[in-house]
Design an enzyme around this catalytic site. Structure first.
Site, short mmCIF file in Angstrom:
data_model
loop_
_atom_site.label_atom_id
_atom_site.label_comp_id
_atom_site.label_asym_id
_atom_site.label_seq_id
_atom_site.Cartn_x
_atom_site.Cartn_y
_atom_site.Cartn_z
N ASP A 541 -38.02 -50.17 -61.78
CA ASP A 541 -39.04 -51.12 -62.23
C ASP A 541 -40.06 -51.26 -61.10
OD1 ASP A 541 -40.28 -53.17 -63.74
OD2 ASP A 541 -39.18 -54.68 -62.62
N THR A 543 -42.62 -54.42 -60.74
CA THR A 543 -42.81 -55.79 -60.32
C THR A 543 -41.50 -56.39 -59.84
OG1 THR A 543 -44.57 -56.02 -61.95
CG2 THR A 543 -43.67 -58.04 -61.02
N GLY A 847 -43.87 -52.39 -67.13
CA GLY A 847 -44.61 -52.97 -68.24
C GLY A 847 -46.06 -53.22 -67.91
N ASP A 848 -46.45 -52.96 -66.66
CA ASP A 848 -47.84 -53.18 -66.25
C ASP A 848 -48.76 -52.13 -66.85
OD1 ASP A 848 -47.46 -55.44 -64.80
OD2 ASP A 848 -47.08 -54.42 -62.92
N ASN A 1008 -35.65 -57.71 -68.46
CA ASN A 1008 -36.22 -56.56 -69.16
C ASN A 1008 -35.73 -55.23 -68.60
OD1 ASN A 1008 -37.56 -57.10 -66.76
ND2 ASN A 1008 -39.49 -56.27 -67.45
N ASP A 1009 -34.99 -55.27 -67.49
CA ASP A 1009 -34.43 -54.05 -66.91
C ASP A 1009 -32.95 -53.88 -67.23
OD1 ASP A 1009 -36.89 -53.50 -65.55
OD2 ASP A 1009 -36.33 -55.02 -64.08
#
Length: 1370
Positions: A541, A543, A847-848, A1008-1009
């Site tokens: 990931d 962030t 997700g960015d 979310n991970d």
């Protein structure tokens, strides 16, 4: 009316009443007027009452399908906010609705009409607007009302607030969380059941049963029972410990306290006791116990602020708002206790950003969406209290739904061991078969003649052939028992003990301890340690994992002048300030003396002192004094620059402990407003129609006329302000967007600023352009009127607003550029570089958006200027994505790099480039050393990188395209996937696991991970400020990404090295021990007679040889941790399973085979017909067995002494102590307990024959091993040591070579540095007054307010929101 999508779709539905009966409503007519639909809102309450009196009851029938789709006209907003379309304007189909009507209002229908009606309701074909419909006027409002009386219980969820009796009929999940596997009662049976599912344990259980049968067993059952019980007991203790930890974690969560309403009173109870439908109270800085629908808050307009770090890793605050109607209940317990609203919502799912439902209360229906829901795991911030109705609890919450199903993870060595054990079993059966045949032959030819001395059992027939056959069959099972130790039962317990100890070594590693948060690395599982040494793909990931999610104001350009660089007065060169270079203790950070000199000089320069500003922030750092001097010198351009930063934003001010604090929708805005604050331009307060700042101690108040909000299409935001009668527009946005809207005479400053933009983007900084425009009142008033008309338009509103915005956001004057840094965690670039050198491919799944992901890619050195090309995949359709990927594949092929572009490609090109003994490199690598180049320098050039968007990834993961995507991405050094969902992250991991058969690792920090972490072979959670959800689902947890380097290159490599060495030695010693029985069979008529004492057989693996091999598996090292980090190539043997594979197993087995042969034959030849000098007969079975057993222990101990590379005190104690322990136990067993072999070993040791035999046997067995290792270690040069010597030589030579003082390299920018992470719609909340804790104070007529009603993004006369204009300025 909505347009129906031109697609062919089969829709099958059923509609049930509350009793479960199926009702067949009339299909609505697509052509019905909207006026008929307006009657729906008022008919809801009346229809419900009428339906209670009269309802048709039908038999329950099975559901046809879960999909229920009805096409009907869109319902206009009837009661303001009370009735809203839950589907939203983007849905191509009509909304699903329910209402009531009186059944008696329908006219009778004929049989023909009824049949058509039923068919029309069961199957609806949709192409364009054509559908099958009933022949009657089925689209009437009456029929529509009747249709609304029923809700499908298969696809909807019904909840009634404060009514546990009503909610209990649906059997919704309670809020109790259980992740443990056992209870006190179920532990023993369940654990034994699981353990006997292991093939080896079940095999030994069967052997134990066979040993109970006297006819076939020559060994006591104790020989198998003792090790089996020991293995089961140790494994059970470990499992009990692991499950106890899970119980403790569950108990901690379930026993958290929450406040719930019971009979109108607020009571405190445990989280586990909360149920669906309960109204609970949440307070500031507390976790939310379940997914709740907000009904009231302490803030004006029903607002509350939450932090979702547990869910998505983001620490910036998010805003939620309850319905205005329910917010009026405030914290009145009596009103809240009497709240009986009925909620109809979606079924539990894992979509964090989506919620659909309706609330029926007081005869009205209200639409519910995600903004009115607070999820479990969120933390309430800056909100004193709020109340909510529990809609999802326990395992139904979105947090738990995203946790995914825990998968049982096994290492590749485990899978190989299972295969090897099966092979050993077949080898055992083949030896038993050979001995059975040989026994049959011996009994037929020889044994039949010696029945007087060796009588046959009474069960055996007297007829020679039949008797020999029966004896041979019994011998088959007897040898299966005697040779059973070739399948090592103690192997599994030894593996578990080693893994358990290695886990503690990880936990105790002080070099992976993070001082700031006092967090250490933790191995949350004890079964995957060696897999850490075989990782080929890392999925990370961004962030919170690679970055700190903290933005810092780094540099800026104002009026064509660059600020922020620190210039060395001696050389006039720019010096770089990086925190990474301050950590000189990190082995991976290797600085030349010159670079270290410059870096330390720059770091020793103190940051600017802002203490003159009473509102300064002590943690703010800036080093360029020229910018502060310009501010204090009243430089007009610099003041204009900071005024834009202080005025053009949507930040909310507040106070905490008497200190000014900001609540920002994004960390980007917080960094810019913070920079302005520290330089003396302090944003103090805002109201719906004003902004107040303090400039160098002087108060300035601006009238806020309009906010032109940010969105991803505009890529800019603007505010229009008035002060002292002067109108001005302040704008900030992406460089390419702002540059197109500048004045025509701005060429000179545009050129200078563009140079600075390129420089900032090249350094990986995130840039925004600032511009202003002066406006006159006549133009603005005319523009405001047209803006009002566009905002109220119901047709193409967004397009009209964009056109209006374009009119005013033009002819602007460029002020300058900001450059902020999305601060990486310490050591991230070095960690990624070293992992890449170790042959590990790194994929970033974030997700960015694309610009942010690319910037981070450059900052992390995943993307570099030296790369041949960077592929951007952003197609929206299947064909577009396929075309782009095909084009990129051809580009790679034409470049002629092929797989060599990947970091693993170099390793793949040389199949066995590293020796499993010495880690020697081949001649190709040697030539690099001779040329004076390091591996690091040779691997950084060339190659490709690919960046793919989430909407393109949907098509790339299609089964027909995944092979093409895999082919392209496999040839890239790095892969960045942006805008991906949690499910897509897991799908990418599964794709690599399935297609590449590679060992994968996923690392993340948010909920979310979790799916990605559970899908990978190894899951690593980052335990930082971003939450603990990922940690709870992970196998290992670390505090910083940089510790991943040590976790893999040191602990992972050591664990793999130790486990492989342990397995090679273990199989060697077991074959050497067991096959002695096989050789003895040739001399005992294949009678299954054992050569060793049965007690020796039982404890050989447990007592005599277990401790040295455990010391080897826990403490051994080939190189130190420092060299493991300095030379990442040492990690590569794990990728190809070079240290333990089928070939290595066969080599160990053959070594054991040879050892057993020498071990038995030399003593047998010595003692056969042997006599002592005193004339005593030495050819005794027990004496021979004692001698062979003693020499066996000595030989395997000498072998492990040769195998040990790293001697510690524990190794000395374990190795030499086990040898002494053997003689002590032999004496104790034979003389104290009274063993069968008493006196045999003592007698043998008194004779010189024993010692000569021992010396000869050890020499014969050790000389070949020493010769082999001498030949490969000293005859062929040790390349590792050669590399170290050459590296030292180059280090001395490089002291005379000057390098660039700056560690950061500029790059060509494939995109602008723009990466603003703001969210749309925050400006509307500001200007509507909803975010204000109190209304602005009367201003005494200081401001001029337009007399007309403004749009929501502009203030109204009173500062209140105009209800009819509460629309977003998109």
């Amino acid at each position: 009316m909505k347009k129906v999508e031109d697609s062919l779709e089969l829709e099958v539905f059923e509609i049930k009443d509350s009793n479960g009966g199926i009702e067949m409503p009339e299909v609505p007519d697509l052509g019905e007027d909207d006026d008929d639909d307006d009657e729906m809102g008022g008919a809801c309450a009346r229809g419900r009452k009428r339906r209670k009196k009269k309802r048709r009851k039908c038999k329950r029938s099975p559901s046809v399908t879960a999909a229920v789709t009805l096409a009907e006209p869109e319902c206009d907003d009837v009661d303001g906010d009370h009735m809203q379309d839950p589907e939203g304007p983007g849905d191509g189909r009509g909304s699903r609705r329910t209402s009531e009507s009186t059944p008696g209002s329908r006219r009778p229908t004929s049989l023909r009409e009824s049949l058509f009606s039923v068919l029309g309701k069961l199957v609806v074909w949709r192409r364009g607007t054509a559908r099958y419909r009933n022949g009657c006027n089925g689209g009437s409002a009456q029929n529509m009302d009747y249709l609304r009386g029923f809700v499908s219980t298969d696809t909807d969820r019904r909840i009634r607030a404060n009514d546990r009796t009503y909610n209990s009929q649906f059997n919704y999940a309670n809020n109790y969380i259980k992740t443990s596997k056992y209870s006190v009662v179920t532990f023993l049976p369940l654990n034994l059941f699981e353990q006997f599912q292991r093939l080896a344990n079940f095999y030994f259980l069967c052997l134990l049963v066979l040993q109970v049968i006297p006819a076939i067993s020559s060994l006591t059952p104790i020989t198998t029972a003792v090790p089996l019980i020991g293995v089961l007991a140790l494994t059970a203790v470990k499992d009990a410990y692991d499950d106890f930890q899970r119980h403790m974690s569950d108990s901690q969560v379930n026993n958290r306290r929450s406040k719930a309403l019971r009979d109108g009173k607020l009571v405190e109870e445990k989280w586990s006791e909360v149920q669906v439908g309960d109204v609970i109270r949440m307070e500031n800085d507390q976790f939310v116990a379940a997914d709740v629908l907000l009904i009231s808050t302490s803030e004006p307009n029903g607002l509350c602020f939450i932090e979702t770090a547990e869910l998505d890793g983001e620490t910036n605050l998010k805003c939620r708002q309850c319905l205005v109607e329910t917010a009026e209940m405030s914290q009145d317990d009596s009103l809240l206790g009497a709240f009986n609203g009925e909620i109809v919502c979606e079924m539990p799912n894992n979509l964090l950003n989506k919620f659909e439902g309706t609330l029926d209360w007081k005869g009205k229906r209200f639409s519910l969406d995600n903004d009115k829901v607070v999820l479990r795991g969120c933390i309430l911030r800056n909100t004193q209290w709020c109340y909510g109705v529990v809609i999802f609890a326990g395992k139904d919450t979105k947090l738990m739904q995203n946790s995914g199903k825990t998968k049982f993870k096994r290492t590749s060595i485990d899978r190989l061991l299972n295969f090897i054990i099966i092979g050993i079993v077949f080898f055992l059966l083949s030896m038993c078969l050979f001995c059975m045949i040989a026994c049959g032959i011996w009994e037929t030819i020889t044994g039949v003649n010696f029945q007087e001395y060796l009588p046959w059992d009474s069960l055996v027939p007297t007829e020679p052939l039949s008797g020999a056959t029966i004896i041979a069959l019994l011998v088959f099972f007897s040898y299966a028992i005697v040779l059973n130790t070739v399948v090592p039962i103690s192997l599994y317990v030894s593996v578990e003990v080693i893994r358990f100890a290695q886990s503690f070594l990880i936990n105790w590693d002080e070099k992976m301890h993070y001082e700031k948060t006092n967090t250490s690395a933790k191995a949350r599982t004890t079964t995957l340690n060696e897999e850490l040494g075989q990782i080929e793909y890392i999925f990370s990931d961004k962030t919170g994992t690679l970055t700190q999610n903290i933005m810092t104001f780094n540099k800026c350009s104002i009026a064509g002048k660059c600020y922020g660089d620190l210039i060395d007065e001696a050389t006039n060169e720019v010096l770089e300030i990086t925190e990474d270079l301050t950590d000189l203790t990190m082995p991976s950070v290797r600085l030349t003396p010159l670079l270290s000199f410059y870096s330390i000089r720059s770091l020793n320069t103190p940051p600017l002192d802002f203490s003159w500003n009473e509102n300064f922030e002590p943690e703010f750092r800036f080093y360029d004094s020229s910018l502060l001097a310009a501010v204090q010198g009243n430089n007009h351009d610099v003041h204009s620059f900071f005024r834009v930063l202080a005025l053009c934003h949507t930040v909310m001010p507040g106070e905490k402990n008497g200190k000014l604090e900001y609540q920002a929708q994004s960390p980007d805005e917080a960094a810019l407003v913070s920079a302005a604050r520290n330089f003396g331009f302090v944003f103090k307060e805002r109201s719906p129609n004003s902004i107040t700042i303090q400039v160098m101690g002087k108060r300035e108040v601006y009238e806020l006329l309009c906010i032109l909000d940010f969105n991803n299409v505009r890529k800019r935001m603007s505010v229009i302000l008035r002060r002292n009668g002067r109108l001005r527009l302040y704008c900030k946005g992406a460089d390419n967007v702002v540059y197109e809207r500048l004045r025509a005479d701005s060429c000179e400053i545009k050129v200078k600023t563009q140079e600075h933009l390129n420089k900032f983007a090249g350094e990986g900084l995130r840039t925004l352009c600032l511009a202003v425009r002066d406006l006159d009142d006549v133009f603005f008033n005319d523009w405001k009127h047209r803006h009002q008309e566009a905002a109220l338009s119901l047709d193409s509103r967004d397009d009209k607003l964009d056109a209006i915005y374009e009119e005013i956001e033009r002819d602007m004057t460029l002020i300058g550029v900001t450059a902020i840094e999305d601060k990486l965690q310490d050591g991230v670039p070095q960690t990624i570089a070293n992992l890449a050198l170790a042959g590990i491919k790194i994929w970033v799944l974030t997700g960015d958006k694309q610009e942010t992901a690319i910037n981070i890619g450059y900052s992390c050195q995943l993307i570099t200027d030296e790369m041949a090309d960077i592929f951007i995949v952003d197609g929206h359709t299947y064909d577009d994505v396929e075309t782009q990927l095909s084009k990129f594949r051809e580009s790679v092929r034409s470049a002629g790099l092929g797989h060599g572009g990947a970091p693993t490609g170099a390793a793949a090109s040389a199949p066995t480039s590293v020796s499993i003994v010495t880690f020697r490199w081949d001649q190709h690598s040697e030539s690099e050393y001779q040329r004076g180049l390091t591996v690091e320098e040779s691997d950084t050039s060339g190659g490709f990188s690919i960046v793919i968007n989430g909407h393109s990834l949907v098509h790339a993961l299609h089964p027909q395209m995944e092979k093409l995507f895999l082919e392209v991405s496999s040839q890239c050094k790095s892969v960045i996937c942006c805008r991906v969902t949690p499910l897509q992250k897991a799908m990418v991991v599964e794709l690599i696991k399935k297609s590449k058969k590679a060992v994968t690792l996923a690392i993340g920090d948010g909920a979310n991970d979790v799916s990605m972490i559970k899908a990978a072979h190894i899951g690593v959670g980052v335990s930082g400020q971003e939450g603990m959800q990922a940690v709870l689902a992970s196998d290992y947890s670390i505090a910083q990404f940089r510790f991943l380097e040590r976790l893999l290159l040191v602990h992972g490599r050591w664990s793999y090295y130790r486990m492989c060495k342990f397995l090679r030695y273990f199989f060697y010693k077991n074959f050497a021990f067991t096959l002695c029985h096989f050789w003895f069979a040739f001399f005992c008529g294949f009678s299954a007679q054992t050569v060793f004492d049965p007690m020796f057989i039982s404890v050989y693996n447990l007592f005599y040889t277990s401790l040295p091999v455990l010391a080897l598996g826990i403490f051994d090292q080939d190189v130190s941790d420092r060299y493991s980090l300095c030379y990442p190539k040492l990690y590569t043997p794990g990728h190809c399973n070079l240290l333990f594979n089928k070939r290595e197993f066969l080599r160990s087995a053959l070594h054991g085979f040879f050892t057993s042969c020498v071990l038995f034959l030399i003593p047998y030849g010595t003692y056969k017909d042997g006599l002592s000098p005193a004339g005593h007969v030495l050819s005794d079975h027990m004496l021979l067995g004692s001698v062979v057993a003693t020499i066996l222990v000595i030989v395997v101990t000498a072998q492990i002494a040769l195998d040990t590379s790293y001697w510690t005190l524990f190794n000395h104690i374990m190795i030499w102590g086990s040898l002494i322990w053997y003689f002590v136990l032999q004496y104790f067993y034979n003389y104290v307990i009274g063993g069968r072999y008493v006196g045999s070993l003592s007698k043998a040791m008194t004779e010189a024959t024993f010692w000569f035999t021992t010396v000869i046997t050890v020499i014969i067995l050790m000389i070949p091993v020493l010769a082999w290792r001498f030949y490969f270690v000293d005859v062929f040069f040790d390349r590792v040591r050669l590399k170290q010597r050459l590296a030292q030589l180059r280090s001395r030579q490089s002291q005379d070579v000057l390098r660039t003082p700056s560690a950061r390299r500029t790059r060509r920018s494939i995109r602008s540095g723009y990466a603003f992470a703001h969210q749309e719609g925050f400006g509307r909340l500001i200007t509507s007054g909803k975010l204000m804790r109190k209304l602005p104070r009367p201003n005494g007529g200081d401001f001029f307010f337009p007399s007309f009603n403004s749009h929501a993004s502009g203030p109204s006369n009173s500062g209140h929101m105009t209800t009819t204009l509460d629309i977003g300025m998109n």
